[in-house]
Design an enzyme around this catalytic site. Structure first.
Site, PDB file in Angstrom:
ATOM      1  N   ASN A 159       0.780  -1.288  -0.068  1.00  0.00           N
ATOM      2  CA  ASN A 159      -0.079   0.098  -0.015  1.00  0.00           C
ATOM      3  C   ASN A 159       0.928   1.403  -0.031  1.00  0.00           C
ATOM      4  OD1 ASN A 159       0.606  -0.596   2.633  1.00  0.00           O
ATOM      5  ND2 ASN A 159      -1.287   0.062   3.488  1.00  0.00           N
ATOM      6  N   GLY A 236       2.634  -5.389   7.434  1.00  0.00           N
ATOM      7  CA  GLY A 236       1.619  -6.085   6.694  1.00  0.00           C
ATOM      8  C   GLY A 236       0.384  -6.543   7.613  1.00  0.00           C
ATOM      9  N   SER A 237      -0.381  -7.530   7.430  1.00  0.00           N
ATOM     10  CA  SER A 237      -1.326  -8.116   8.064  1.00  0.00           C
ATOM     11  C   SER A 237      -1.156  -8.654   9.160  1.00  0.00           C
ATOM     12  CB  SER A 237      -2.343  -9.085   7.326  1.00  0.00           C
ATOM     13  OG  SER A 237      -1.340 -10.246   6.828  1.00  0.00           O
ATOM     14  N   GLU A 258       4.683  -3.908  12.422  1.00  0.00           N
ATOM     15  CA  GLU A 258       3.665  -2.961  11.969  1.00  0.00           C
ATOM     16  C   GLU A 258       2.224  -3.575  11.417  1.00  0.00           C
ATOM     17  OE1 GLU A 258       3.597  -0.040  12.905  1.00  0.00           O
ATOM     18  OE2 GLU A 258       5.614   0.210  13.613  1.00  0.00           O
ATOM     19  N   LEU A 259       1.339  -3.796  12.265  1.00  0.00           N
ATOM     20  CA  LEU A 259       0.233  -4.840  11.595  1.00  0.00           C
ATOM     21  C   LEU A 259      -1.180  -4.147  11.531  1.00  0.00           C
ATOM     22  CD1 LEU A 259       1.119  -7.685  14.122  1.00  0.00           C
ATOM     23  CD2 LEU A 259       2.155  -7.365  11.733  1.00  0.00           C
ATOM     24  N   ARG A 286      -7.503   8.953   2.288  1.00  0.00           N
ATOM     25  CA  ARG A 286      -5.904   8.956   1.947  1.00  0.00           C
ATOM     26  C   ARG A 286      -5.631   7.630   1.367  1.00  0.00           C
ATOM     27  NH1 ARG A 286      -1.152   8.365   6.215  1.00  0.00           N
ATOM     28  NH2 ARG A 286       0.634   8.893   4.831  1.00  0.00           N
ATOM     29  N   CYS A 292      -3.240   1.589   6.892  1.00  0.00           N
ATOM     30  CA  CYS A 292      -3.611   0.879   8.152  1.00  0.00           C
ATOM     31  C   CYS A 292      -4.093   1.855   9.052  1.00  0.00           C
ATOM     32  CB  CYS A 292      -2.277   0.129   8.546  1.00  0.00           C
ATOM     33  SG  CYS A 292      -0.812   1.323   8.606  1.00  0.00           S
ATOM     34  N   GLU A 466       8.360   2.990  14.656  1.00  0.00           N
ATOM     35  CA  GLU A 466       9.003   3.623  13.357  1.00  0.00           C
ATOM     36  C   GLU A 466       9.065   5.005  13.348  1.00  0.00           C
ATOM     37  OE1 GLU A 466       7.195   0.910  10.115  1.00  0.00           O
ATOM     38  OE2 GLU A 466       9.113  -0.343  10.656  1.00  0.00           O
TER      39      GLU A 466
HETATM   40  P1  NAD Z   1       0.146  -9.199   3.902  1.00  0.00           P
HETATM   41  O1  NAD Z   1       0.528  -9.545   5.404  1.00  0.00           O
HETATM   42  O2  NAD Z   1      -0.647 -10.081   3.037  1.00  0.00           O
HETATM   43  O3  NAD Z   1       1.517  -8.895   3.115  1.00  0.00           O
HETATM   44  C1  NAD Z   1       2.649  -8.201   3.511  1.00  0.00           C
HETATM   45  C2  NAD Z   1       4.064  -8.525   3.029  1.00  0.00           C
HETATM   46  O4  NAD Z   1       3.885  -9.876   3.862  1.00  0.00           O
HETATM   47  C3  NAD Z   1       4.140  -8.732   1.781  1.00  0.00           C
HETATM   48  O5  NAD Z   1       5.565  -8.554   1.114  1.00  0.00           O
HETATM   49  C4  NAD Z   1       3.729 -10.286   1.548  1.00  0.00           C
HETATM   50  O6  NAD Z   1       4.493 -10.953   0.503  1.00  0.00           O
HETATM   51  C5  NAD Z   1       4.365 -10.870   2.772  1.00  0.00           C
HETATM   52  N1  NAD Z   1       3.966 -12.138   3.197  1.00  0.00           N
HETATM   53  C6  NAD Z   1       2.732 -12.552   2.904  1.00  0.00           C
HETATM   54  N2  NAD Z   1       2.714 -13.958   3.233  1.00  0.00           N
HETATM   55  C7  NAD Z   1       3.865 -14.141   3.909  1.00  0.00           C
HETATM   56  C8  NAD Z   1       4.379 -15.308   4.466  1.00  0.00           C
HETATM   57  N3  NAD Z   1       3.720 -16.322   4.868  1.00  0.00           N
HETATM   58  N4  NAD Z   1       5.620 -15.425   4.943  1.00  0.00           N
HETATM   59  C9  NAD Z   1       6.348 -14.169   4.918  1.00  0.00           C
HETATM   60  N5  NAD Z   1       5.827 -13.203   4.356  1.00  0.00           N
HETATM   61  C10 NAD Z   1       4.537 -13.216   3.768  1.00  0.00           C
HETATM   62  O7  NAD Z   1      -0.290  -7.562   3.917  1.00  0.00           O
HETATM   63  P2  NAD Z   1      -0.783  -6.748   2.697  1.00  0.00           P
HETATM   64  O8  NAD Z   1      -1.985  -7.183   2.143  1.00  0.00           O
HETATM   65  O9  NAD Z   1       0.453  -6.503   1.725  1.00  0.00           O
HETATM   66  O10 NAD Z   1      -1.096  -5.300   3.456  1.00  0.00           O
HETATM   67  C11 NAD Z   1      -1.999  -4.896   4.091  1.00  0.00           C
HETATM   68  C12 NAD Z   1      -2.097  -5.059   5.337  1.00  0.00           C
HETATM   69  O11 NAD Z   1      -0.903  -4.252   5.863  1.00  0.00           O
HETATM   70  C13 NAD Z   1      -3.263  -4.264   6.237  1.00  0.00           C
HETATM   71  O12 NAD Z   1      -3.560  -5.356   7.239  1.00  0.00           O
HETATM   72  C14 NAD Z   1      -2.665  -3.062   6.626  1.00  0.00           C
HETATM   73  O13 NAD Z   1      -3.312  -2.909   8.045  1.00  0.00           O
HETATM   74  C15 NAD Z   1      -1.149  -3.472   7.197  1.00  0.00           C
HETATM   75  N6  NAD Z   1      -0.362  -2.442   7.118  1.00  0.00           N
HETATM   76  C16 NAD Z   1       0.032  -1.856   8.135  1.00  0.00           C
HETATM   77  C17 NAD Z   1       0.931  -0.841   8.476  1.00  0.00           C
HETATM   78  C18 NAD Z   1       1.372  -0.388   9.697  1.00  0.00           C
HETATM   79  O14 NAD Z   1       2.272   0.471   9.783  1.00  0.00           O
HETATM   80  N7  NAD Z   1       0.894  -0.841  10.894  1.00  0.00           N
HETATM   81  C19 NAD Z   1       1.069  -0.188   7.365  1.00  0.00           C
HETATM   82  C20 NAD Z   1       0.601  -0.423   5.972  1.00  0.00           C
HETATM   83  C21 NAD Z   1      -0.193  -1.531   5.921  1.00  0.00           C
END
Ligand code: NAD
Length: 485
Positions: A159, A236-237, A258-259, A286, A292, A466
């Site tokens: 994102n 990520g998630s 950062e989830l 935004r 997130c 961060e």
């Molecule tokens: P995601 O967790 O699916 O993917 C994030 C990253 O993890 C990607 O690079 C993906 O390839 C990798 N990944 C996926 N499965 C994996 C595995 N089994 N092992 C290792 N790596 C793996 O998330 P997304 O869909 O890319 O992003 C959206 C999520 O990220 C939302 O939940 C959002 O809230 C969160 N997010 C959080 C923040 C924060 O700072 N807290 C910022 C941006 C996005």
């Protein structure tokens, strides 16, 4: 010849190791597509375990030399990378829009925001402190120093293809760590361009690697299992974050997470309504709602809810939807069909539960993954979107009558990333900001992110911070040296 050929001049589309792009071991590639059309932009090296371990070999080879450079030297490289990044704003912004979908104006904003982490941590590099004290018994000295953690694996989401990387790379390099980045499979191009920028800025070969790939676990699992890796930092998630925490436990790695979020956005009856509407637009729209920190649950006091919902729907209905690189577009597509299906299912569920559609409510037919800017009013708190991240241009409005009820509702989630509220009452501002269970609270504003402030969540939204003066400590180990006088 394709209209996208310029991407290959701009971006090293290989696996970036030892300061150069190379084909993946085995030679596989994967396609990166434009979410506004579904068309393939380019092929990128499809890295796997052998590439990941090659990157770790290279990081380990230079780790001690990099840790031994002076803070001034590391700061100068970070500063130079920031300067080049800003000079390349237009190319980077277009690239980011092509692979991620946000408008070029938003991408330019991300170049400025993401770049700022390099400038900020170039300034923090020279302020890594320590402590010196006399032991209470009087016989010894306590010397406390900070040392780089060692090789870091950084896993980033799609994102914010630039900023989620620089927020980790900036402090890690400033601290003296080497870094291997695994960018999201939807958006690897921006991070690969950043790697080339760092090389141009004089970063020694091997200090930063980028391993793109279509199978994330194939890259990350062998790294997490290798005792030479010392840290994993992830955005990520929550689902994947938990998985990584379990894997990181094996070698007791340092972790930063950062989830996901489920941010409440509260408008009290004494709020400045114009300000709250502007704030809601920023907090909800935004990045097309794919943030997130996005306002996931908009709680408006029942005495002003009708006016707020009507005016907010009016604002969203005027947004122009189209490819982010087209002129006069306010809202681009969602990242992919999967994300659009998720948003559609959440909206359908809320409407079936009784939510009132004020504007939008549907995916847009045709090529690309567009969804109408949507305002749902009177959403029941039993709807799925009250608990789950929407991650799209959908505003969900809930009514409330008392401060006690809305604070309890806001906190009734396993997430705790961002929260926002609007009030003119100073007592309430202090009381509610203390009561909200969130790592970041915006008072009378809809954006909290600032490279100079600690960004991070509590509860299941993550671990660590961060940015700010806190950010660099995620990449430093504390060492205590006991001295006899
Ligand atoms: P995601 O967790 O699916 O993917 C994030 C990253 O993890 C990607 O690079 C993906 O390839 C990798 N990944 C996926 N499965 C994996 C595995 N089994 N092992 C290792 N790596 C793996 O998330 P997304 O869909 O890319 O992003 C959206 C999520 O990220 C939302 O939940 C959002 O809230 C969160 N997010 C959080 C923040 C924060 O700072 N807290 C910022 C941006 C996005």
């Amino acid at each position: 010849m394709s209209e996208y050929d310029f991407i290959r001049d701009l971006v090293p589309t290989g696996v970036w190791i030892d300061g150069a792009a190379a084909p993946a071991c085995g030679g596989a590639t994967f396609a990166v597509s434009d979410p506004a059309t579904g068309q393939v932009l380019t092929e990128v090296a499809d890295g796997g375990s052998a590439d990941a371990l090659r990157a770790l070999d290279s990081a380990c080879r230079v780790q001690s030399a990099w840790a031994a450079t002076s803070a001034r030297e590391r700061a100068a490289i970070l500063r130079r990378a920031w300067e080049i990044l800003i000079e390349r704003t237009e190319e980077l912004a277009l690239l980011m829009t092509l692979e991620m979908g946000k408008t070029v104006a938003e991408s330019r904003g991300e170049v400025a925001y993401g770049g700022e982490f390099l400038r900020w941590f170039s300034e923090e590099a020279v302020r890594i402190g320590g402590r010196n004290a006399t032991a209470p018994g009087g016989a010894g000295r306590i010397l406390v120093t900070q040392q780089p953690v060692g090789p870091v694996l950084a896993i980033t989401p799609w994102n914010f293809p630039l900023a989620m990387g620089t927020r980790k790379i900036g402090p890690a390099l400033a601290a003296g760590c080497t870094v291997i980045v695994k960018p999201a499979e939807d958006t690897p191009l921006t991070m690969l361009m950043l790697a080339a920028i760092f090389a141009e800025a004089g970063l020694p070969d091997g200090v930063l690697s980028v391993v793109p790939g279509s199978d994330a676990a194939a890259i990350t699992e062998p790294l997490l299992a290798d005792p030479r890796l010392r840290k994993v930092t992830f955005t990520g998630s929550t689902r994947v974050g938990k998985l990584l925490l379990r894997q990181a436990a094996e070698n007791v790695l340092r972790t930063s997470m950062e989830l996901g979020g489920n941010a409440p956005f509260i408008v009290f009856e004494d709020a400045d309504l114009d300000l709250a509407l502007t704030g809601a637009l920023a907090a909800k729209m935004r990045n097309g709602g794919e943030a997130c920190t996005a306002a996931n649950r908009i709680y408006v006091h029942n005495s002003i809810r009708e006016e707020f919902a009507a005016r907010f729907a009016e604002k969203l209905a005027t947004l122009r939807v189209g490819p982010g690189y087209a002129p006069e577009v306010d809202l681009g597509p969602l990242i992919n069909e999967r994300q659009r299906a998720t948003v559609t299912a959440l909206v359908d569920d809320a409407v079936a539960a009784g939510a009132v559609v004020r504007t939008g409510g549907k995916p847009i037919e045709g090529p690309g993954f567009f969804f109408q800017p949507t305002v749902l009013d009177e959403v029941p708190r039993t709807a799925r979107m009250h608990r789950e991240e929407i991650f799209g241009p959908v505003a969900a409005i809930y009514g409330f009558d008392t401060e006690e009820d809305v604070v309890a509702a806001a906190n009734d989630t396993e997430f705790g990333l961002a929260a926002y509220f609007f009030t003119r009452d100073l007592d309430r501002a202090l009381r509610v900001s203390e009561a909200l269970e969130a790592g970041m609270v915006g008072v009378n504003r809809g954006v909290v992110s600032d490279p100079a402030a600690p960004f991070g969540g509590i509860k299941q939204s993550g671990l660590g911070s961060e940015g700010g003066s806190e950010g660099i400590h995620e990449y430093l180990d504390t060492k205590y040296v006991a001295l006899t006088r």
